[in-house]
Design an enzyme around this catalytic site. Structure first.
Site, mmCIF file in Angstrom:
data_model
loop_
_atom_site.group_PDB
_atom_site.id
_atom_site.type_symbol
_atom_site.label_atom_id
_atom_site.label_comp_id
_atom_site.label_asym_id
_atom_site.label_seq_id
_atom_site.Cartn_x
_atom_site.Cartn_y
_atom_site.Cartn_z
ATOM 1 C CG ASP A 106 -0.205 0.110 2.545
ATOM 2 O OD1 ASP A 106 0.797 -0.629 2.715
ATOM 3 O OD2 ASP A 106 -0.619 0.899 3.405
ATOM 4 C CD GLU A 201 4.404 0.490 6.987
ATOM 5 O OE1 GLU A 201 5.285 0.756 7.833
ATOM 6 O OE2 GLU A 201 3.993 1.332 6.161
#
Length: 430
Positions: A106, A201
């Site tokens: 991400d 994350e």
């Protein structure tokens, strides 16, 4: 082997921004687009993979070392009878540790990660870089003097309208390159290698659904650091504080002694935080309070604040300050007007990793072998590795090569990514 920059450019083309407001896992379904792409690419290399329903990809590259050979135990009573001319038993091969490499797919919601249009700057001249002439966006060497360290190298930048995604698609590309090299070069000897790509994350949920047991590594490394040479095994202790204020909105003409303006109360609370203890005034081991979000009106307001400190005692004192603030607001406005909720997020992994320093030393040796000078420093942030370390998987953080993360000024030198691939291979090599 496909060049690391080609993999990187392909991966940044996939929109994977995570969403801090989502309660789903992963927080955005679009992260599966890259996870599934990586799974397909690994399978094409002959590497078996597994993608969980929560968006965690795990893969295994089996050891190609000779299998240990069992030797017969010598009967000590008859030892003298054994001729010195007897053939020497085959020596057992040294056991290799199972090593993991981890990166997240991400990108941060701080800036747009959609429709990224990377720019490639070959033989960088050491001067300011104009990213977008029309919007007057540039990377200034006055503000970012470290940019000059990459003179003569090839840089990948944004077009000044989005972030780049080197955090952490550079790490993803580097791990994928190393995996491809290992599969294409059977002469390169290594033990069992584990690979994991995680979602979310950037919103603090990267290993929420990560099974250390299923991963099966003895230790691992997150490829999620910044500039070339960075090596980190200590990070902030982290917590969040959510401030919710219920005001009382009265017509301003009749508000005397009745109105409680939630915006004003929020400002009072923020004024009680030490002004010099903000990110823009701190460095190295200094902790901070950082206001990440503010919204509201006279009737109600909310403020999100993150709390960071490397030192546990100072970290606890920072959290305790919010209890003091809560009590002060209760006395002034009455209970129920202000509600402050403090939650721990992650802790300093130094406590876990330092007693197993051989994990750090292996990375140091790997960097030196690659011609990279190790720069051991504390992380002014956190990584998936911090939480994994406290779950029994020691997990230092290694550079991925990018700089100016989370914004339009982000860039990554191709040469730094190439060095990171070498470091991964040096760590993996038996």
């Amino acid at each position: 082997m496909e060049p690391v920059q080609d993999k990187f450019l392909r991966y940044v083309g996939v929109w994977t921004t995570s969403d801090p407001e989502s309660t789903e896992a992963p927080s955005t379904k679009r992260q599966f687009d890259l996870i599934n792409m990586l799974s397909d690419e690994l399978k094409a290399m002959g590497i078996r993979t597994k993608v969980s329903a929560k968006g965690v990809l795990m893969a295994t590259i089996p050891s190609n070392l000779p299998k240990p050979v069992k030797t017969k135990a010598v009967n000590l009573k008859n030892a003298k009878a054994v001729s010195q001319k007897s053939s020497v038993p085959v020596q057992k091969a040294a056991d290799a540790p199972v090593i993991g490499f981890i990166a997240h797919v991400d990108t941060a919601p701080d800036a747009s990660g959609k429709d990224i249009k990377p720019q490639i700057i070959p033989n960088y001249n050491g001067k300011d870089i104009v990213l977008n002439k029309a919007k007057k966006v540039r990377i200034s060497t006055a503000l970012f003097p470290e940019l000059k360290d990459y003179k003569g190298q090839t840089l990948i930048t944004t077009d000044g309208t989005t972030l780049l995604g080197a955090d952490d698609k550079a790490g993803v590309a580097e791990i994928m390159c190393a995996a491809e090299y290992m599969k294409e070069h059977p002469e390169f000897k290594h033990g069992t290698i584990k690979i994991a790509f995680t979602p979310d994350e950037e919103v603090g949920r990267g290993v929420e659904n990560f099974s250390v047991k299923d991963f099966g590594a003895d230790f691992a490394y997150t490829m999620d650091g910044g500039a070339v040479g960075e090596l980190e095994f200590e990070n902030f202790n982290a917590a969040s504080a959510k401030v919710e204020i219920q005001g009382c909105n009265i017509h301003p003409g009749y508000a005397k002694d009745k109105m409680v303006n939630a915006i004003i109360v929020a400002n009072e609370i923020l004024a009680l935080l030490p002004p010099k203890e903000r990110p823009e005034h701190t460095s190295k081991y200094q902790g901070f309070f950082h206001v990440t979000n503010f919204s509201g009106s006279v009737e109600n307001a909310s403020v999100n604040i993150i709390i960071r400190d490397h030192d546990t005692a100072k970290f606890n004192a920072r959290k305790k300050l919010f209890t003091t603030i809560q009590n002060k607001m209760d006395r002034k406005y009455g209970k129920g007007v202000v509600k402050i909720t403090v939650k721990d997020q992650y802790y300093n992994m130094r406590k876990i990793v330092e007693p197993k320093y051989f994990v750090v030393q292996r990375a140091i040796d790997a960097m030196k072998k690659a011609g990279v000078k190790p720069k051991i420093q504390p992380i002014r942030g956190g990584t998936d590795g911090a939480m994994l370390s406290f779950r029994g998987l020691p997990c230092p953080n290694i550079f991925a090569g990018g700089l100016n993360f989370h914004g339009k000024l982000e860039y990554v030198p191709i040469e730094s990514m190439e060095k990171a691939v070498q470091v991964i291979l040096n760590i993996a090599q038996a």
